[in-house]
Design an enzyme around this catalytic site. Structure first.
Site, short mmCIF file in Angstrom:
data_model
loop_
_atom_site.label_atom_id
_atom_site.label_comp_id
_atom_site.label_asym_id
_atom_site.label_seq_id
_atom_site.Cartn_x
_atom_site.Cartn_y
_atom_site.Cartn_z
N SER A 237 0.81 -1.21 0.00
CA SER A 237 0.00 0.00 0.00
C SER A 237 0.84 1.26 0.00
CB SER A 237 -0.93 -0.01 1.21
OG SER A 237 -0.18 -0.20 2.40
N ASP B 7 12.66 -5.91 10.83
CA ASP B 7 11.58 -6.49 10.03
C ASP B 7 12.09 -7.72 9.30
OD1 ASP B 7 8.97 -6.60 9.14
OD2 ASP B 7 9.27 -5.22 7.48
N LYS C 91 12.38 0.84 -5.81
CA LYS C 91 11.20 0.95 -4.94
C LYS C 91 10.62 2.35 -5.08
CE LYS C 91 10.00 0.29 -0.03
NZ LYS C 91 10.59 -0.06 1.30
#
Length: 512
Positions: free
Chosen positions: A142, A295, A160
């Site tokens: 998103s 992460d 990206k």
């Protein structure tokens, strides 16, 4: 007129927040996910209404329902849910686990939209930046999507790109979050203890950092520098010429996802060797450097053809200062050796628990957490779960929330999950334990402690003399100032002020 405009603006903002809250409430109700209202004292009426309007979904866990609703509400809510996944102390382990699995996926944007975004960022045609650019995205979320490309020099890269409009949408959501947090602190007594305004502000800062790709690039470079010369762990290089606030270009990673165990074996890799490297890398990031990838789920970790571990996605990073690292290492060793008095002593020495609490009672609470976990077979022991349980007793001892440890606990959970996929019979912490023990022994060695004390003392004196120099220059300007001369401030008083400043600074630097 100014006050009229300000009042109208405030009313408009209030109305906008109320309308948005209505839509959010409706979405939560449709997913039977309004149950968090039941946790807050002072919102009993709202909780009762929530039960009446919610669309019941029997057979589904509360965390599942909340995760679905947050995903429906958009990227800011997904990020907030992921942040809440570290707060098992508030929501419970089951809900935290469901929120930890939140992933945000959206259909890829058209290539022309991506082309326009890149060309606006760099103010040159796409063809000047890339000799080849894949029109199909290889990953979408998103907030951003990723395309593979090749530079004019022939380098294979991954690009990206931040989605257009996402910054404004997130900013609007964050303003509403802050408005709700302030309202909660006024009307709900329990909410005041949880500091919702501070929580939202911390979350907002992390999201803003994650959406500035220059900061992500800088994090990748710092992590690479920490592992310079180490062949077993490699960080993709940053193409700074093709990196901006909204576009990040990294070296393309050629490897297999770390959770595809059969594919790794078929390629000649030994999962146990990969796990040993992962344990060492995790130790070095957390304890040696105090800067870790926060992460590290399986989708963000690849294994190169030579067996090196290669991470991607550096938007969420954690930091631990040296004292916190030492306290953490001692606490973990205390738990693993079942020395609960040591665990308690560490918490009190670190100031995590107020001194008016009972250290013996805290040790007893630590034992009640540690024994059920440590009684399990070695391969089933979860240090992340142990810390998670520990954080749940924080309210009983008025222990302040430690955000950096919550982020680390979440990272530990990911590392354990990846380790179990590689080899379910091996415990990653037992592999890292000798490294932690050796590190602690080295840190506690008298010669090392003396060197650290000397460095700290030197730093304090450097700060002291810098501050005295500033005071001296200020007093000189004061003496030369026309107003000072007219008021007739004697030189002796100025000297006395300087002397007092000297003593205050000396005391502060030596005894802080």
């Amino acid at each position: 007129m100014h006050y009229i405009r300000a009042g109208a603006s405030n009313m408009l903002g209030f109305a906008r927040h109320i309308l948005r809250l209505g839509r959010i409430g409706w979405t939560l109700a449709q997913h039977d996910a309004l149950w968090p209202l039941e946790l807050a004292q002072g919102l009993e009426t709202a909780a009762m209404l929530a039960r009446l309007v919610s669309r019941k979904q029997p057979g589904r866990r509360r965390g599942e329902r909340l995760a679905d609703a947050l995903q429906k509400l958009g990227p800011t809510f997904v990020k907030f849910g992921q942040a809440l996944s570290t707060r098992a102390d508030l929501l419970g382990e089951e809900v935290a686990d469901d929120l930890a699995d939140l992933q945000d996926h959206l259909p890829a944007l058209p290539f022309e939209t991506i082309r326009q975004r890149i060309e606006e960022e760099f103010e040159v045609p796409l063809e000047e930046l890339f000799a080849h650019f894949e029109t199909q995205a290889v990953a979408t979320a998103s907030i951003a999507q990723v395309h593979l490309a090749r530079t004019p020099a022939g380098d294979a890269v991954a690009v990206k790109i931040l989605r257009p409009g996402i910054e404004q949408a997130v900013a609007n959501d964050l303003r509403m979050f802050l408005w709700v947090a302030r309202w909660l602190e006024r009307v709900a007594p329990l909410a005041r203890r949880l500091h919702p305004v501070d929580v939202v502000q911390t979350f907002a800062e992390s999201v803003r950092i994650e959406m500035d790709f220059r900061l992500e690039a800088a994090a990748a470079v710092e992590l690479a520098a920490n592992f310079k010369g180490e062949e077993q762990f490699r960080v993709p290089s940053v193409d700074w010429r093709r990196t901006s606030r909204r576009v990040l270009t990294l070296e393309q990673v050629d490897g297999l996802p770390a959770d595809e165990v059969e594919a790794l074996r078929d390629s000649g890799h030994d999962p146990d060797a990969i796990l040993a490297v992962a344990a060492e890398v995790f130790f070095k990031q957390v304890f040696r450097d105090g800067f870790f990838h926060a992460d590290m789920h399986a989708g963000n970790v690849f294994v190169a053809s030579d067996g090196a571990i290669v991470p991607v996605d550096f938007g969420i990073m954690g930091r631990l200062d040296r004292p916190t690292r030492e306290y953490l290492a001692e606490m973990l060793l205390g738990f693993l050796s079942r020395d609960y008095e040591r665990v308690a002593a560490v918490h009190f020495r670190a100031g995590y628990v107020p001194s008016d609490q009972s250290e013996a009672l805290f040790a007893q609470a630590a034992r009640s957490i540690g024994e059920p976990i440590l009684e399990r077979p070695l391969n089933e022991i979860s240090v992340a779960r142990l810390l998670q349980q520990l954080f749940r007793i924080t309210t009983q001892f008025r222990m302040e929330t430690q955000p950096q440890l919550l982020l680390l606990q979440k990272t530990m959970l990911m590392a354990e999950g990846m380790g179990r996929r590689l080899n379910p019979s091996v415990n990653i912490w037992e592999m890292a334990r000798p490294l932690i023990e050796d590190w602690m022994l080295d840190r506690l060695h008298p010669s090392r402690r003396a060197r650290r004390a000397a460095v700290e003392l030197r730093g304090r004196f450097d700060r002291f003399f810098t501050a005295m120099d500033r005071i001296d220059r200020t007093l000189e300007r004061l003496a030369e100032d026309e107003t000072t001369r007219r008021r007739g401030i004697p030189v002796q008083i100025q000297g006395l002020l300087g002397g007092l400043a000297f003593l205050i600074l000396l005391a502060a630097l030596l005894f802080d």
